[in-house]
Design a protein around this motif. Structure first.
Motif, mmCIF file in Angstrom:
data_model
loop_
_atom_site.group_PDB
_atom_site.id
_atom_site.type_symbol
_atom_site.label_atom_id
_atom_site.label_comp_id
_atom_site.label_asym_id
_atom_site.label_seq_id
_atom_site.Cartn_x
_atom_site.Cartn_y
_atom_site.Cartn_z
ATOM 1 N N ALA A 195 63.806 -30.024 -72.029
ATOM 2 C CA ALA A 195 62.751 -29.835 -73.031
ATOM 3 C C ALA A 195 61.790 -28.826 -72.424
ATOM 4 C CB ALA A 195 62.036 -31.149 -73.334
ATOM 5 N N GLY A 196 61.624 -27.694 -73.088
ATOM 6 C CA GLY A 196 60.748 -26.648 -72.572
ATOM 7 C C GLY A 196 59.300 -27.111 -72.515
ATOM 8 N N ALA A 197 58.505 -26.391 -71.735
ATOM 9 C CA ALA A 197 57.095 -26.773 -71.542
ATOM 10 C C ALA A 197 56.358 -26.793 -72.885
ATOM 11 C CB ALA A 197 56.441 -25.783 -70.588
ATOM 12 N N HIS A 198 55.667 -27.882 -73.150
ATOM 13 C CA HIS A 198 54.966 -28.048 -74.439
ATOM 14 C C HIS A 198 53.874 -29.096 -74.295
ATOM 15 C CE1 HIS A 198 57.690 -31.453 -74.293
ATOM 16 N NE2 HIS A 198 56.882 -32.062 -75.162
ATOM 17 N N THR A 199 52.991 -29.132 -75.268
ATOM 18 C CA THR A 199 52.092 -30.281 -75.412
ATOM 19 C C THR A 199 52.612 -31.093 -76.584
ATOM 20 O OG1 THR A 199 50.651 -29.055 -76.909
ATOM 21 C CG2 THR A 199 50.038 -29.049 -74.572
ATOM 22 N N ASP A 200 52.222 -32.370 -76.668
ATOM 23 C CA ASP A 200 52.592 -33.165 -77.844
ATOM 24 C C ASP A 200 51.532 -32.930 -78.919
ATOM 25 O OD1 ASP A 200 54.797 -33.927 -76.469
ATOM 26 O OD2 ASP A 200 54.129 -35.969 -76.063
ATOM 27 N N TRP A 201 51.904 -33.175 -80.153
ATOM 28 C CA TRP A 201 51.116 -32.617 -81.255
ATOM 29 C C TRP A 201 50.169 -33.605 -81.926
ATOM 30 C CZ3 TRP A 201 56.403 -30.717 -83.524
ATOM 31 C CH2 TRP A 201 56.961 -29.790 -82.636
ATOM 32 N N GLY A 202 50.401 -34.904 -81.689
ATOM 33 C CA GLY A 202 49.607 -35.892 -82.422
ATOM 34 C C GLY A 202 48.487 -36.468 -81.580
ATOM 35 N N ALA A 203 48.329 -37.803 -81.645
ATOM 36 C CA ALA A 203 47.245 -38.463 -80.904
ATOM 37 C C ALA A 203 47.739 -38.923 -79.527
ATOM 38 C CB ALA A 203 46.712 -39.641 -81.704
ATOM 39 N N ILE A 204 48.703 -39.847 -79.524
ATOM 40 C CA ILE A 204 49.257 -40.290 -78.235
ATOM 41 C C ILE A 204 50.776 -40.391 -78.331
ATOM 42 C CG2 ILE A 204 47.268 -41.578 -77.323
ATOM 43 C CD1 ILE A 204 48.601 -44.142 -78.430
ATOM 44 N N THR A 205 51.407 -40.313 -77.178
ATOM 45 C CA THR A 205 52.856 -40.512 -77.070
ATOM 46 C C THR A 205 53.097 -41.656 -76.088
ATOM 47 O OG1 THR A 205 53.197 -38.147 -77.412
ATOM 48 C CG2 THR A 205 55.047 -39.385 -76.488
ATOM 49 N N ILE A 206 54.019 -42.545 -76.456
ATOM 50 C CA ILE A 206 54.437 -43.639 -75.561
ATOM 51 C C ILE A 206 55.890 -43.362 -75.207
ATOM 52 C CG2 ILE A 206 54.730 -46.130 -75.300
ATOM 53 C CD1 ILE A 206 52.804 -46.541 -77.644
ATOM 54 N N LEU A 207 56.140 -43.048 -73.956
ATOM 55 C CA LEU A 207 57.484 -42.622 -73.565
ATOM 56 C C LEU A 207 58.206 -43.691 -72.758
ATOM 57 C CD1 LEU A 207 59.587 -40.230 -73.212
ATOM 58 C CD2 LEU A 207 58.519 -39.916 -70.968
ATOM 59 N N LEU A 208 59.408 -43.991 -73.218
ATOM 60 C CA LEU A 208 60.320 -44.846 -72.463
ATOM 61 C C LEU A 208 61.424 -43.945 -71.920
ATOM 62 C CD1 LEU A 208 61.557 -47.664 -71.739
ATOM 63 C CD2 LEU A 208 62.665 -47.603 -73.986
ATOM 64 N N GLN A 209 61.673 -44.019 -70.629
ATOM 65 C CA GLN A 209 62.774 -43.217 -70.081
ATOM 66 C C GLN A 209 63.721 -44.123 -69.305
ATOM 67 O OE1 GLN A 209 61.608 -40.318 -67.075
ATOM 68 N NE2 GLN A 209 59.653 -41.318 -66.693
ATOM 69 N N ASP A 210 64.976 -43.683 -69.191
ATOM 70 C CA ASP A 210 65.923 -44.465 -68.391
ATOM 71 C C ASP A 210 65.666 -44.178 -66.902
ATOM 72 O OD1 ASP A 210 67.064 -42.032 -67.853
ATOM 73 O OD2 ASP A 210 68.922 -42.386 -68.946
ATOM 74 N N ASP A 211 66.623 -44.522 -66.043
ATOM 75 C CA ASP A 211 66.322 -44.432 -64.602
ATOM 76 C C ASP A 211 66.666 -43.080 -63.983
ATOM 77 O OD1 ASP A 211 69.040 -44.549 -64.800
ATOM 78 O OD2 ASP A 211 69.321 -46.143 -63.318
ATOM 79 N N VAL A 212 66.881 -42.046 -64.809
ATOM 80 C CA VAL A 212 67.382 -40.772 -64.276
ATOM 81 C C VAL A 212 66.266 -39.839 -63.790
ATOM 82 C CG1 VAL A 212 68.608 -38.654 -64.935
ATOM 83 C CG2 VAL A 212 69.535 -40.893 -65.560
ATOM 84 N N GLY A 213 65.187 -39.717 -64.529
ATOM 85 C CA GLY A 213 64.084 -38.822 -64.134
ATOM 86 C C GLY A 213 64.296 -37.401 -64.616
ATOM 87 N N GLY A 214 63.297 -36.568 -64.412
ATOM 88 C CA GLY A 214 63.384 -35.169 -64.851
ATOM 89 C C GLY A 214 62.145 -34.684 -65.583
ATOM 90 N N LEU A 215 61.259 -35.622 -65.940
ATOM 91 C CA LEU A 215 60.013 -35.227 -66.616
ATOM 92 C C LEU A 215 59.025 -34.692 -65.581
ATOM 93 C CD1 LEU A 215 58.087 -35.242 -69.111
ATOM 94 C CD2 LEU A 215 57.533 -37.604 -68.515
ATOM 95 N N GLN A 216 58.366 -33.601 -65.942
ATOM 96 C CA GLN A 216 57.346 -33.016 -65.068
ATOM 97 C C GLN A 216 56.095 -32.713 -65.874
ATOM 98 O OE1 GLN A 216 59.592 -29.576 -63.586
ATOM 99 N NE2 GLN A 216 59.666 -30.641 -61.612
#
Ligand SMILES: O=C(O)CCC(=O)C(=O)O
Ligand SMILES: [Fe+2]
Length: 314
Positions: free
Chosen positions: A195-216
């Motif tokens: 996922a290319g560099a971006h901001t999220d567009w609304g109010a808040i984001t709640i992120l669930l991720q598996d055990d792999v990683g990769g978010l920066q």
């Protein structure tokens, strides 16, 4: 700042306002830093998060032809399946190496107030997968409840009443995205992104991720902080509405995903975006005497529609 803070949310379920304020103080500190934090003890069970991640895997394992029966080209509100490379979140980078399933707020097309606003309309569901659908809808309901409570905490953190944001979230646009990031090949190129560099567009984001990683998460001008999975905790981040409310005091921070793990990665962000016709205004406690609002009024639907069209890759 080298890592994101972990905030225990259990105090927000207390009847004692001082316990809730204590959580809000931690949230304020994290929001003043970079608007990204982990939230633990949210009340959402590990059993439910494991089940919904399994549901994501089950969907993306379907044959492409089946997934394409609910291709998002059939939706006028961005629902259904988005194939690999369908979005480019970072201008100038390669199209995102991810595929997605999107579902969200379902309101009748002839709703007297909201008809014609983007992001309202029917969902697209894969045939014959009723239990799967129930799992997704159940998880979305849990996210909506948690998101309301996080907004109450944000309100407290800004010294306004806990129900301050409620009018923005009546019939709110809220979307759940199931995401699948295949492992990035070694020769993918320096500008390859899950996922290319971006901001999220609304109010808040709640992120669930598996055990792999990769978010920066962007930190300063050049740096990136890794936001690895922490069992039992969600990642919360602020979207573009929040700087509008706070006159830039709380930021909507750039982030990206690059899956260099060699494994398939699955994640499930929930976006709490606000009601389509809601126009945000600067919160009075965020303006110093004589300070002027920095943002021009813009409705939630207008902002989302603009961002969506500017990131379409095919
Ligand atoms: O998959 C992730 O970890 C983050 C996804 C994301 O940032 C988004 O969909 O807006
Ligand atoms: Fe994001």
């Amino acid at each position: 700042m080298s890592e994101l803070p972990i905030i225990d949310f259990s105090g927000m379920y207390s009847a004692d306002i001082e316990s809730r304020r204590a959580v809000a103080r931690h949230v304020r500190a994290a929001c003043l830093e970079n608007g990204f934090f982990y939230l633990s003890h949210t009340g959402v069970t590990a059993d439910q998060t494991e089940r919904v991640l399994a549901a994501a895997r089950q969907f993306f394992d379907l044959p492409e032809a089946v997934k394409l029966t609910i291709d998002k080209s059939q939706s006028n509100c961005g629902r259904g399946y988005e194939r690999m490379g369908g979005q480019r979140l970072e201008a100038g980078a390669q199209a995102d190496r991810k595929e997605a399933f999107m579902m969200g707020t379902e309101l009748p097309a002839d709703d007297p107030q909201l008809a014609g606003l983007s992001h309202y309309g029917p969902n697209l569901w894969p045939e014959g997968m009723d239990a799967w659908r129930a799992e997704i809808e159940g998880y979305r309901a849990a996210m909506i409840a948690l998101a309301h409570r996080i907004m109450a905490c944000l309100a407290l953190s800004l010294d306004v009443a806990e129900d301050y944001f409620d009018p923005c979230f009546v019939d709110s646009i809220s979307s759940l995205r199931l995401l699948h990031y295949p492992p990035q090949p070694a020769n993918a190129g320096a500008d390859a992104r899950g996922a290319g560099a971006h901001t999220d567009w609304g109010a808040i984001t709640i992120l669930l991720q598996d055990d792999v990683g990769g978010l920066q998460v962007k930190d300063g001008d050049d740096g990136w902080i890794d936001a690895p999975p922490i069992p039992g905790a969600f990642i919360i981040n602020l979207g573009d509405l929040v700087p509008r409310w706070t006159n830039g005091l709380y930021r909507s921070t750039t982030h990206r995903v690059i899956n260099r793990s060699g494994r398939e990665r699955y994640s499930i962000p929930f976006f709490f975006d606000g009601r389509g016709d809601y126009v945000s205004e600067t919160i009075p406690t965020c303006l110093a005497p004589g300070e002027l609002p920095k943002f021009t009024p813009l409705s939630v639907s207008e902002h989302l529609a603009h961002m969506l069209s500017s990131t379409r890759a095919m």
